[in-house]
Structures are given as structure tokens and as C-alpha cells.
Design a protein around this motif. Structure first.
Motif, PDB file in Angstrom:
ATOM      1  N   UNK A  90       0.796  -1.175  -0.057  1.00 34.48           N
ATOM      2  CA  UNK A  90      -0.175   0.037  -0.056  1.00 34.48           C
ATOM      3  C   UNK A  90       0.820   1.341  -0.025  1.00 34.48           C
ATOM      4  N   UNK A  91       1.871   1.289   0.771  1.00 29.20           N
ATOM      5  CA  UNK A  91       2.870   2.274   1.039  1.00 29.20           C
ATOM      6  C   UNK A  91       3.516   2.644  -0.497  1.00 29.20           C
ATOM      7  N   UNK A  92       3.949   1.752  -1.052  1.00 38.85           N
ATOM      8  CA  UNK A  92       4.563   1.843  -2.379  1.00 38.85           C
ATOM      9  C   UNK A  92       3.647   2.395  -3.449  1.00 38.85           C
ATOM     10  N   UNK A  93       2.434   1.935  -3.541  1.00 37.46           N
ATOM     11  CA  UNK A  93       1.400   2.435  -4.317  1.00 37.46           C
ATOM     12  C   UNK A  93       1.125   3.783  -4.010  1.00 37.46           C
ATOM     13  N   UNK A  94       0.880   4.086  -2.879  1.00 33.32           N
ATOM     14  CA  UNK A  94       0.728   5.405  -2.577  1.00 33.32           C
ATOM     15  C   UNK A  94       1.866   6.446  -2.969  1.00 33.32           C
ATOM     16  N   UNK A  95       3.151   6.186  -2.711  1.00 32.54           N
ATOM     17  CA  UNK A  95       4.171   6.925  -3.112  1.00 32.54           C
ATOM     18  C   UNK A  95       4.211   7.031  -4.901  1.00 32.54           C
ATOM     19  N   UNK A  96       3.974   5.921  -5.514  1.00 30.90           N
ATOM     20  CA  UNK A  96       4.131   5.862  -6.871  1.00 30.90           C
ATOM     21  C   UNK A  96       2.918   6.828  -7.471  1.00 30.90           C
ATOM     22  N   UNK A  99       3.950  10.472  -6.742  1.00 33.83           N
ATOM     23  CA  UNK A  99       4.810  10.898  -7.770  1.00 33.83           C
ATOM     24  C   UNK A  99       4.583  10.987  -8.921  1.00 33.83           C
ATOM     25  N   UNK A 100       3.451  10.262  -9.354  1.00 30.07           N
ATOM     26  CA  UNK A 100       2.728  10.717 -10.852  1.00 30.07           C
ATOM     27  C   UNK A 100       1.937  11.668 -10.807  1.00 30.07           C
ATOM     28  N   UNK A 102       2.752  14.478  -9.149  1.00 33.22           N
ATOM     29  CA  UNK A 102       3.766  15.320  -8.982  1.00 33.22           C
ATOM     30  C   UNK A 102       4.221  15.585 -10.594  1.00 33.22           C
ATOM     31  N   UNK A 103       4.793  14.645 -11.262  1.00 32.39           N
ATOM     32  CA  UNK A 103       5.312  14.589 -12.411  1.00 32.39           C
ATOM     33  C   UNK A 103       4.099  15.281 -13.500  1.00 32.39           C
ATOM     34  N   UNK A 104       2.797  14.976 -13.291  1.00 31.10           N
ATOM     35  CA  UNK A 104       1.869  15.546 -14.064  1.00 31.10           C
ATOM     36  C   UNK A 104       1.712  17.142 -13.771  1.00 31.10           C
ATOM     37  N   UNK A 105       1.815  17.527 -12.604  1.00 34.17           N
ATOM     38  CA  UNK A 105       1.599  18.934 -12.167  1.00 34.17           C
ATOM     39  C   UNK A 105       2.630  19.661 -12.706  1.00 34.17           C
ATOM     40  N   UNK A 106       3.989  19.179 -12.818  1.00 33.31           N
ATOM     41  CA  UNK A 106       5.482  19.825 -13.385  1.00 33.31           C
ATOM     42  C   UNK A 106       5.067  19.957 -14.916  1.00 33.31           C
ATOM     43  N   UNK A 107       4.634  18.737 -15.666  1.00 34.41           N
ATOM     44  CA  UNK A 107       4.159  18.875 -16.999  1.00 34.41           C
ATOM     45  C   UNK A 107       3.318  20.100 -17.187  1.00 34.41           C
ATOM     46  N   UNK A 108       2.276  20.234 -16.573  1.00 33.83           N
ATOM     47  CA  UNK A 108       1.465  21.467 -16.827  1.00 33.83           C
ATOM     48  C   UNK A 108       1.991  22.802 -16.746  1.00 33.83           C
ATOM     49  N   UNK A 272       4.881  17.015  -2.755  1.00 30.42           N
ATOM     50  CA  UNK A 272       6.360  16.692  -2.516  1.00 30.42           C
ATOM     51  C   UNK A 272       6.508  16.009  -0.854  1.00 30.42           C
ATOM     52  N   UNK A 273       5.886  17.267  -0.108  1.00 28.41           N
ATOM     53  CA  UNK A 273       5.701  16.818   1.297  1.00 28.41           C
ATOM     54  C   UNK A 273       4.953  15.502   1.656  1.00 28.41           C
ATOM     55  N   UNK A 274       3.800  14.993   0.906  1.00 26.28           N
ATOM     56  CA  UNK A 274       3.441  13.711   1.033  1.00 26.28           C
ATOM     57  C   UNK A 274       4.213  12.644   0.768  1.00 26.28           C
ATOM     58  N   UNK A 275       4.785  13.005  -0.117  1.00 26.04           N
ATOM     59  CA  UNK A 275       5.583  11.684  -1.025  1.00 26.04           C
ATOM     60  C   UNK A 275       6.876  11.490   0.302  1.00 26.04           C
TER      61      UNK A 275
END
Length: 331
Positions: A90-96, A99-100, A102-108, A272-275
Motif C-alpha cells: 500500500x505504501x509503495x502504491x501511494x508513493x507511486x 509521484x505520478x 507531481x510529474x503531471x503537475x510539473x508537466x502542466x 512533495x511533502x506527502x511523498x
């Protein structure tokens, strides 16, 4: 009354937003306390009903015979009896997922998508509030995410962890705070986004992501995690979470109201903080599985007094910092 509202539309919307958040969090808190156990029982009931309807046990038995190694692998990932099973999955899925996002926000932000237009619109609306009475309040709030204040919080939390003989908790605290701070700093250097034009307080760093929003989630979120883990009463745990969420929202909102950051900067900081908070919690749960952390700590009077002393010290330090380092910049 209508004339007053029309003349202060931005202030009215801001206050309405804060009231809405308070009511929403209170409703969630009340619902969790009143119906949490019933909801959990109902979900388990529905789960068993679905398992029976779709013959999941029979299908799993066939899959186990036909693919024993693959079945064993997935079963270990879903096992709730040890940390390396469902908790880690569950933790790995949450982190993934974070992160996805955040990457989408960066792209926008990089491609100047619609979020950038919203950023500038919100910034223009906040500029109207530069002389409002709420500015003093938000300067106090934003000071809770300042470097001196958060450094004091980290120091006092570390001392408390040392006092209760749970020194491994300091590892998680440092992972959440130093990791998120370093990630934010490198992101600022990478994207080099300028801050809003009508900034109220002098800042030397770039805009994306917001360091205050990042540290509010990473630091105060980790402290809330500790409070929940050490807590014995479900009601208290829910209230701690709700209060922490509200505090983090206020700190992020203060950066927008003061025009220190755009809306997307704060959103990026939250992600980022949540990650890094998730990473820190993962490490703490792993150390717990290794019997390195004992959550059954006896809270003596001296330890409780130190907690209240720490809270009072942080509040006083925040007021002093705001008055000496922040308010003079507005004059």
C-alpha cells in the motif's frame, strides 16, 4: 450588507473558503468518530458478499494450482500479518501515485497549461488583499513554516524522542524533513520559476514548489503520525489528523494570500511533502516490524509537561519571528 460583500469580494471568498474547509473537516471528523466502526464492518460485509458472488475463493484455488510461484508472490504482497506484505504494498502504491501526480503537475507548469492561467488569476485576486486586515494573521500562519520555526520544532521533537528512549523516531523525522527540503531545493533550481510580481515578503529562492507547503506536510504530518501512533483513543487520533490537515491548509493558503507562491506551487509542495512523509512512515513501520520502536510508551508527567512546553515555545517563537523578521518587510 450586500454592498459590503461586493466591495470586498476577494476577502469574502477567502473567509468563505476557510469556513468551508473548517466545516468540511469537522463533518469528516464527526462522521469518522460516529460511524467509523459501522462503516468498517459494512465494508467487510460487502467484501465477503462480493467474494461469494464471484467465487473468488474457488478461482484463487485454481490459480494456486496452475501458477503456484506467481500465487505465492501475490499472496505475500497482500498478507496483512507482516510489514512486507499489504502495508508495504500500500505504501509503495501511494508513493507511486503521489509521484505520478507531481510529474503531471510539473508537466502542466512547464508547458504553461491551463493551471498557469489559473495561477495568475488567483495571484491577481490576492493582490487586492495586500492592505487587508487578514494579512497580519496570515503572516503569523506562514511563520509556522519558516526555517527558524521548523528548525525549533525539529529540535524539540528530537529531544522528546530522546527523552522517551525512542531514538529511531528521529530517523523518520529527519527523512521527512531533510529529504523533502532537499527535494524542494533541487526542484527550485531545476525549474527556476519566478515568484508572483506582487509578492509581499522578500524571498531569495525560486517559486516552484513551495517550501512552506512542503515542510508543513512533511514535518507537522510526521508529528501527527507520531501522535496517532502513540495515541490510545480513536477520537483523539481523528482530531489530531483533522487539526493537522487544517494547519497545513492554512500554511499553504498563507503563501497564496501573501503572493509568495502561485496555487500550483503550493499544490506541488503538498505532493512533495506527502511523498517524503510516506517514505518516512514506511521506514518507521519497517523499524517497528524489526522491534526497534516501542509505541507503548509510558507518558510520565515530566514528558507531558515537555510536550506542552514545546508547543508554547513554538508559538512564542513564531510570534517573535513574525514581528521581527516578517512584519518590518511590509513597512
Amino acid at each position: 450588507m450586500l454592498t459590503l460583500i461586493q466591495d470586498n469580494q476577494q476577502l469574502t471568498l477567502l473567509i468563505s473558503l476557510i469556513v468551508f474547509v473548517m466545516v468540511f473537516l469537522w463533518t469528516l471528523q464527526h462522521s469518522a468518530i460516529a460511524y467509523g466502526d459501522k462503516l468498517q464492518a459494512r465494508l467487510f460485509e460487502y467484501g465477503r458478499a462480493l467474494a461469494t458472488k464471484f467465487e473468488i475463493k474457488q478461482r484463487l484455488a485454481k490459480f494456486k494450482v496452475s501458477h503456484p510461484k506467481l500465487y505465492h508472490f501475490f499472496w505475500q504482497r497482500l498478507n496483512i500479518e507482516h510489514f512486507y506484505g499489504l502495508p508495504l504494498t500500500a505504501l509503495v502504491l501511494v508513493m507511486g501515485y503521489i509521484l505520478s501526480l507531481f510529474i503531471g503537475l510539473v508537466e502542466d507548469v512547464v508547458t504553461s497549461d491551463s493551471i498557469v492561467a489559473i495561477d495568475h488569476f488567483v495571484s491577481q485576486q490576492m493582490s487586492v488583499l495586500s492592505d487587508s486586515v487578514v494579512i497580519d494573521f496570515f503572516i503569523l500562519i506562514t511563520s509556522l513554516g519558516s526555517t527558524p520555526t521548523t528548525a525549533l520544532v525539529i529540535l524539540l521533537t528530537s529531544i522528546l524522542c530522546w527523552m522517551i528512549a525512542q531514538r529511531y523516531l528521529i530517523v523518520g523525522l529527519l527523512i521527512a524533513t531533510i529529504g523533502s527540503t532537499a527535494f524542494t531545493y533541487l526542484s527550485k533550481l531545476l525549474f527556476q520559476r519566478d515568484r508572483p510580481l506582487d509578492i509581499l515578503l522578500l524571498e531569495q529562492t525560486y517559486s516552484f514548489p513551495s517550501g512552506h507547503a512542503t515542510i508543513s506536510i512533511a514535518l507537522y504530518g510526521f508529528i501527527a503520525y507520531l501522535a496517532v501512533r502513540f495515541g490510545k483513543q480513536f477520537i483523539t487520533q481523528i482530531r489530531v489528523v483533522a487539526l493537522t490537515v487544517f494547519l497545513c491548509i492554512l500554511i499553504g493558503l498563507s503563501r497564496i494570500v501573501l503572493n509568495e507562491h502561485y496555487l500550483s506551487d503550493v499544490m506541488g509542495g503538498y505532493l512533495v511533502g506527502t511523498l517524503w512523509l510516506t517514505v518516512a512512515i514506511s521506514v518507521m513501520e519497517w523499524l517497528t516490524a524489526k522491534d526497534k520502536i516501542n509505541w507503548e510508551v509510558t507518558w510520565s508527567s515530566s514528558r507531558v509537561y515537555f510536550v506542552w512546553f514545546s508547543v508554547l515555545s513554538v508559538l512564542i517563537a513564531t510570534v517573535i519571528y513574525a514581528n521581527l523578521s516578517q512584519f518590518p518587510l511590509l513597512q
